[in-house]
Design an enzyme around this catalytic site. Structure first.
Site, PDB file in Angstrom:
ATOM      1  N   ARG A  35       0.731  -1.335  -0.008  1.00 43.18           N
ATOM      2  CA  ARG A  35       0.054  -0.083  -0.082  1.00 43.18           C
ATOM      3  C   ARG A  35       0.711   1.127  -0.249  1.00 43.18           C
ATOM      4  NH1 ARG A  35      -5.127   2.073   2.433  1.00 43.18           N
ATOM      5  NH2 ARG A  35      -5.830  -0.245   2.115  1.00 43.18           N
ATOM      6  N   THR A 122     -12.562   5.052  15.589  1.00 45.50           N
ATOM      7  CA  THR A 122     -13.693   5.039  16.358  1.00 45.50           C
ATOM      8  C   THR A 122     -13.606   3.936  17.383  1.00 45.50           C
ATOM      9  OG1 THR A 122     -15.023   5.959  14.881  1.00 45.50           O
ATOM     10  CG2 THR A 122     -16.203   4.739  16.361  1.00 45.50           C
ATOM     11  N   PHE A 152     -15.624  12.792  11.456  1.00 45.29           N
ATOM     12  CA  PHE A 152     -16.914  12.483  11.245  1.00 45.29           C
ATOM     13  C   PHE A 152     -17.111  12.861   9.639  1.00 45.29           C
ATOM     14  CE2 PHE A 152     -16.941  14.400  15.436  1.00 45.29           C
ATOM     15  CZ  PHE A 152     -17.990  13.541  15.858  1.00 45.29           C
ATOM     16  N   LYS A 207     -19.055  10.349  19.401  1.00 46.26           N
ATOM     17  CA  LYS A 207     -18.972   9.992  17.947  1.00 46.26           C
ATOM     18  C   LYS A 207     -20.030   8.522  17.883  1.00 46.26           C
ATOM     19  CE  LYS A 207     -17.853   8.652  14.070  1.00 46.26           C
ATOM     20  NZ  LYS A 207     -16.643   8.103  13.464  1.00 46.26           N
ATOM     21  N   PHE A 252     -30.923  13.101   5.996  1.00 49.18           N
ATOM     22  CA  PHE A 252     -30.987  11.624   6.444  1.00 49.18           C
ATOM     23  C   PHE A 252     -32.722  11.245   6.613  1.00 49.18           C
ATOM     24  CE2 PHE A 252     -26.756  12.644   7.575  1.00 49.18           C
ATOM     25  CZ  PHE A 252     -26.073  11.339   7.334  1.00 49.18           C
ATOM     26  N   PRO A 255     -35.945   8.013   2.246  1.00 53.60           N
ATOM     27  CA  PRO A 255     -36.242   6.629   2.329  1.00 53.60           C
ATOM     28  C   PRO A 255     -35.392   5.826   1.285  1.00 53.60           C
ATOM     29  CG  PRO A 255     -37.997   7.581   0.896  1.00 53.60           C
ATOM     30  CD  PRO A 255     -37.090   8.755   1.548  1.00 53.60           C
ATOM     31  N   CYS A 263     -19.590   2.573   8.771  1.00 51.71           N
ATOM     32  CA  CYS A 263     -19.497   3.107  10.269  1.00 51.71           C
ATOM     33  C   CYS A 263     -20.890   2.752  10.854  1.00 51.71           C
ATOM     34  CB  CYS A 263     -19.466   4.593   9.965  1.00 51.71           C
ATOM     35  SG  CYS A 263     -18.014   5.189   9.477  1.00 51.71           S
ATOM     36  N   LYS A 266     -21.512  -1.127  12.128  1.00 52.44           N
ATOM     37  CA  LYS A 266     -20.612  -1.389  13.416  1.00 52.44           C
ATOM     38  C   LYS A 266     -20.850  -0.526  14.577  1.00 52.44           C
ATOM     39  CE  LYS A 266     -16.066   0.787  12.248  1.00 52.44           C
ATOM     40  NZ  LYS A 266     -16.091   1.564  13.415  1.00 52.44           N
TER      41      LYS A 266
END
Length: 469
Positions: A35, A122, A152, A207, A252, A255, A263, A266
Site C-alpha cells: 500500500r 472510532t 465525522f 461519536k 437523512f 427513504p 460506520c 458497526k
C-alpha cells in the site's frame, strides 16, 4: 507541526492529506508495504472525489509522505494519530481494538520525546484510559497526553467534511493536550470552524451517539415509507414536511434500502454492546439494528412482488453496488443482499456501478458486470436502482424505454428517478413510500380493509386495540 498518522486507510489517508493541506508536515505510516509503495507512486487505494489531486499536490510540495518505518516517522514528532480499523469483533459485535492496542504499544516503544497521542479511530468509551495505561506501563517516564479526536467524514464528501467541518471535537483530560490540538486545527478555527472541547470519554461516546442518531433517522423514515405504501400516502411529501421543522431538519430523511458502509452498522452494534456490558439495554438502538437487518430482504421482496412473484430466468439490471453514491465501498451494501436474493429467486443479474464493480466482483458470483449503465439496462426485464449515482438520475426516460423489454419496469429503491416522467413514457415505476398511482378519492382509502398490525409488542398491540383509544 510535525504529524505522524498511523494507518493509511480511509480515515488515515484523508485526514493525513487534509492536515498537510493545512500546512503541517505529515507522514502516513502503514504496515502494508505494498500500500505504501502504491501511495508513493500516486496510486490511491480508495475512491474518494478529490483525494488523488489533494495527495499529489501535498506530496509534490513535500508536506505529505508515506512510510513503513514507524520509528523514523515518530522522530521529533509533535502529534501522533492512531487511525487504524476497528471492525466488529467476530462472535459478539464489539469493536475489535487489536490494531489500536498494537499501535499504542508501538508508539510507547519507539517515541523519542514528548508528544500528544490522538485516537482518530472510532473506539469504545474508556479506550483512551486503556491507552494511557499501556503508555504508563511501557514508558512510565514519557509525557504523552492521550486525546480523543473523532472523525465525522462521510464517504464521497470526506475532504469537504474535514476542511469545512460542522465542528471539531477534541476530548482530553489534559490542558496541554487541548492546547496542542487547538494549535493543530488553528487554520480551520481561523476560517470559522467551531471547536468543541470536552473530556476524553465524552468525545468517545459522542461519536457513537452521533452515528446512532443518524441511523435512527434513516430507519424512522424507512418505516414511515412502509406505512405510506400501506395507507396511500407519499413519503416524499411527508419527509419534506417534517424536515421543514428546524428541530428535525431535512437530512437523512430520504427513504431507501437501509444504511450500510463502514460506520453505522458497526458503530450502532458496538454502542449496543457497550450498554450491555454496563448492565443496560439501548432499546431504541437495538430496534434500529433489527429493522435495518430486516430491510434488505424486504427490498428483495419488493422487487419480487413488482415482478408478479416471478423472477426465474428473467434478466434483472441492478444499478449501483456501493452502499451509497460517491464511494466504492460495498461493506454492508444493500445491493449485495438484494442481488443474492434475486439470484435465489432465479433471476439473472447484470450490474453496473461507476466505482464499486472491482470490489463487488470479489464477493458476488454469477453476476455479469456491464461497462456502462446503458449496457446494463439493455434487454432487461426489470431495472432495479439501488445506489443513487448522479449518472443514473440523468438517464432519459425515453432512452430507458428503448433499452428495457416490454412491459418496461423500474424498481427505484432510492426514489432517484422522476416517476411521472417515466410513466409518461409508458414505464411502470415502483418507488419507495408512494402508491404507484395516486388515490383519486378519500372514500377509496376508507373502503380499504384495515391493515393488521405486525411485529408490535404485546403491550403496544393491546393498547392499540383498547376501546379507550
Amino acid at each position: 507541526m510535525r504529524v505522524a498518522m498511523i494507518g493509511s486507510g480511509y480515515v488515515g489517508l484523508v485526514s493525513g492529506a487534509c492536515l498537510a493541506e493545512l500546512g503541517h508536515s505529515v507522514v502516513c505510516v502503514d504496515r502494508d508495504a505494498g500500500r505504501i509503495e502504491r501511495l508513493r507512486r500516486g496510486k490511491i487505494p480508495i475512491y474518494e472525489p478529490g483525494l488523488e489531486s489533494l495527495v499529489g499536490r501535498n506530496v509534490a510540495e513535500r508536506r505529505l509522505a508515506f512510510a513503513t518505518d514507524l520509528e523514523a516517522a515518530l522522530r521529533g514528532v509533535d502529534v501522533v494519530f492512531i487511525a487504524v480499523g476497528t471492525p466488529p469483533r467476530r462472535g459478539d459485535g464489539h469493536a475489535d481494538l487489536s490494531s489500536v492496542w498494537a499501535a499504542a504499544r508501538s508508539v510507547a516503544a519507539t517515541l523519542d520525546g514528548p508528544a500528544v497521542l490522538v485516537t482518530k479511530s472510532t473506539v469504545p468509551i474508556g479506550t483512551g484510559d486503556g491507552i494511557e495505561a499501556v503508555l504508563r506501563e511501557l514508558r512510565p517516564g514519557l509525557d504523552v497526553p492521550v486525546v480523543s479526536n473523532p472523525e465525522f467524514l462521510r464517504e464521497g464528501s470526506a475532504i469537504g467534511d474535514f476542511l469545512r467541518p460542522d465542528r471539531v471535537v477534541v476530548g482530553s483530560d489534559d490542558a496541554h493536550g487541548h492546547q496542542v490540538m487547538r494549535a493543530l486545527y488553528a487554520p480551520l478555527l481561523h476560517r470559522g470552524a467551531r471547536l468543541f472541547e470536552t473530556g476524553r470519554r465524552n468525545a468517545e461516546l459522542l461519536k457513537y451517539a452521533a452515528n446512532a442518531f443518524l441511523a435512527v433517522k434513516i430507519s424512522f423514515i424507512n418505516e414511515i415509507s412502509d406505512l405510506c405504501e400501506r395507507v396511500g400516502a407519499n413519503v416524499l411529501d411527508v419527509s419534506r414536511g417534517i424536515g421543514m421543522d428546524e428541530r428535525i431538519g431535512p437530512r437523512f430523511l430520504e427513504p431507501g434500502p437501509g444504511y450500510g458502509g463502514s460506520c453505522f452498522p458497526k458503530d450502532t452494534l458496538a454502542l449496543a454492546r457497550t450498554a450491555h456490558d454496563h448492565g443496560m439495554s439501548l432499546r431504541l438502538v437495538e430496534a434500529v439494528i433489527a429493522f435495518n437487518e430486516a430491510r434488505r430482504p424486504a427490498m428483495a421482496r419488493k422487487v419480487l412482488e413488482a415482478c408478479g412473484g416471478a423472477l426465474r430466468d428473467r434478466r434483472v439490471a441492478v444499478l449501483g453496488l456501493a452502499f451509497k453514491a460517491g464511494t466504492d465501498d460495498i461493506r454492508e451494501s444493500p445491493a449485495i443482499a438484494v442481488i443474492e436474493a434475486i439470484q435465489r429467486a432465479g433471476g439473472r443479474v447484470r450490474a453496473h456501478d461507476p466505482a464499486a464493480m472491482p470490489h463487488a466482483a470479489d464477493c458476488l458470483q454469477d453476476v455479469e458486470f456491464a461497462a456502462t449503465a446503458e449496457e446494463c439496462l439493455g434487454g432487461a426485464h426489470v431495472a432495479v436502482l439501488v445506489t443513487d449515482w448522479e449518472e443514473y438520475r440523468r438517464l432519459p426516460a425515453a432512452r430507458l424505454r428503448q433499452l428495457l423489454r416490454d412491459p418496461p419496469l423500474v424498481v427505484d429503491l432510492r426514489n432517484a428517478l422522476d416517476a411521472r416522467e417515466l410513466r409518461r413514457h409508458g414505464i411502470r415505476h415502483v418507488g419507495m413510500g408512494m402508491p404507484e398511482e395516486r388515490l383519486t378519492a378519500p372514500q377509496e382509502l376508507a373502503a380499504k380493509a384495515p391493515v393488521p398490525v405486525r411485529h408490535a409488542s404485546a403491550p403496544l398491540a393491546a393498547a392499540m386495540a383498547s376501546p379507550e383509544r
